[in-house]
Design a protein around this motif. Sequence first.
Motif, PDB file in Angstrom:
ATOM      1  N   THR A   3       0.820  -1.213   0.000  1.00 27.05           N
ATOM      2  CA  THR A   3       0.000   0.000   0.000  1.00 27.05           C
ATOM      3  C   THR A   3       0.850   1.257   0.000  1.00 27.05           C
ATOM      4  N   TRP A   5       5.008   2.861  -1.675  1.00 24.51           N
ATOM      5  CA  TRP A   5       6.201   2.635  -2.485  1.00 24.51           C
ATOM      6  C   TRP A   5       7.356   2.068  -1.664  1.00 24.51           C
ATOM      7  N   VAL A  73      -5.698   4.654  -5.265  1.00 24.80           N
ATOM      8  CA  VAL A  73      -4.563   4.464  -6.178  1.00 24.80           C
ATOM      9  C   VAL A  73      -3.963   3.078  -5.993  1.00 24.80           C
ATOM     10  N   TRP A  74      -3.647   2.723  -4.738  1.00 23.49           N
ATOM     11  CA  TRP A  74      -2.976   1.447  -4.476  1.00 23.49           C
ATOM     12  C   TRP A  74      -3.914   0.259  -4.647  1.00 23.49           C
ATOM     13  N   SER A  77      -6.088   2.038  -9.101  1.00 23.12           N
ATOM     14  CA  SER A  77      -5.252   2.621 -10.167  1.00 23.12           C
ATOM     15  C   SER A  77      -4.099   1.710 -10.522  1.00 23.12           C
ATOM     16  N   VAL A  78      -3.641   0.927  -9.560  1.00 22.93           N
ATOM     17  CA  VAL A  78      -2.533   0.003  -9.819  1.00 22.93           C
ATOM     18  C   VAL A  78      -2.850  -0.932 -10.979  1.00 22.93           C
ATOM     19  N   LEU A  81      -2.904   1.333 -14.247  1.00 21.75           N
ATOM     20  CA  LEU A  81      -1.548   1.685 -14.647  1.00 21.75           C
ATOM     21  C   LEU A  81      -0.792   0.484 -15.198  1.00 21.75           C
ATOM     22  N   LEU A 212       4.172   0.349  -9.609  1.00 20.70           N
ATOM     23  CA  LEU A 212       4.031   1.025  -8.323  1.00 20.70           C
ATOM     24  C   LEU A 212       4.774   2.358  -8.301  1.00 20.70           C
ATOM     25  N   CYS A 215       2.241   4.615  -9.563  1.00 19.94           N
ATOM     26  CA  CYS A 215       1.295   4.903  -8.479  1.00 19.94           C
ATOM     27  C   CYS A 215       1.857   5.973  -7.551  1.00 19.94           C
ATOM     28  N   GLU A 216       3.127   5.811  -7.182  1.00 21.97           N
ATOM     29  CA  GLU A 216       3.772   6.780  -6.291  1.00 21.97           C
ATOM     30  C   GLU A 216       3.846   8.154  -6.954  1.00 21.97           C
ATOM     31  N   LEU A 218       1.654   9.387  -9.058  1.00 25.29           N
ATOM     32  CA  LEU A 218       0.304   9.945  -8.917  1.00 25.29           C
ATOM     33  C   LEU A 218       0.117  10.557  -7.527  1.00 25.29           C
ATOM     34  N   CYS A 219       0.478   9.780  -6.507  1.00 27.64           N
ATOM     35  CA  CYS A 219       0.277  10.224  -5.128  1.00 27.64           C
ATOM     36  C   CYS A 219       1.104  11.462  -4.812  1.00 27.64           C
TER      37      CYS A 219
END
Length: 234
Positions: A3, A5, A73-74, A77-78, A81, A212, A215-216, A218-219
């Motif tokens: 959940t 990076w 996202v986690w 979106s994962v 992506l 991931l 994802c990171e 994005l966050c």
Amino acid sequence: MTTNWQDAVALVAEAESCGVRFCVSQNYRYRPEIVTLHAAIASGDYGTPHLIDLVHHRYRPTPRTLDYHFAMVWDMSVHHLDNLVFCFGPVAEVTARSFTAPWSQYPHDAGISGVLHFASGAVATYAMSHIASLNDYRFVVQSAEGVLAWDGADWQWQATPAADFGKGQPPRPVPHAPAPSRSEQGVIDDFYRYIAGGVEPGISGRNNLEILRACEMLCRSSQEQRTVRRDDVR
């Protein structure tokens, strides 16, 4: 896989130091529509992708275990992506903002939107949420030669109108590419080949770091209100 990076990087490092092979259940890439899109792009018959739109708003009103920051996202979106990187290559930079809705029961933002620039030169507008009143899924890929659009059952190809005719041909379905009977079967098959024969798949723990990382990005972009580049996340 994780959940956040930092945990992902630590997990892969631990596995590699122990000689352990593992895969992540990125089953969406084995779905027929994604297998077909990947094959269509790889064929070169539909031009070089440049403009991409991916929207997935979900009616998922209760948080359940999704009560942490950037859970959407986690958790979701994962998968999106992974599909995008599978089809278009690594994400080079991201500009994004998270959001919520007045009726949301989530303790933190439950949606995100952004612009993703790929190393290939393609650009994607992306939006997803868990707080929609109605499920909505749209996926469109444009090139100089035409448009690939998912209609809920098939990918449809609409060629760009020829300049001397002024109008194009009607849309036509894209031929289906062979896909596993179930997306989970694709995960299991690739995991078996990795364990038994050493053939590392795109869903290996190490390869999943590329997803991931996106994802990171994005966050961080949303949190820091700036454009985040791939090299910013190590």
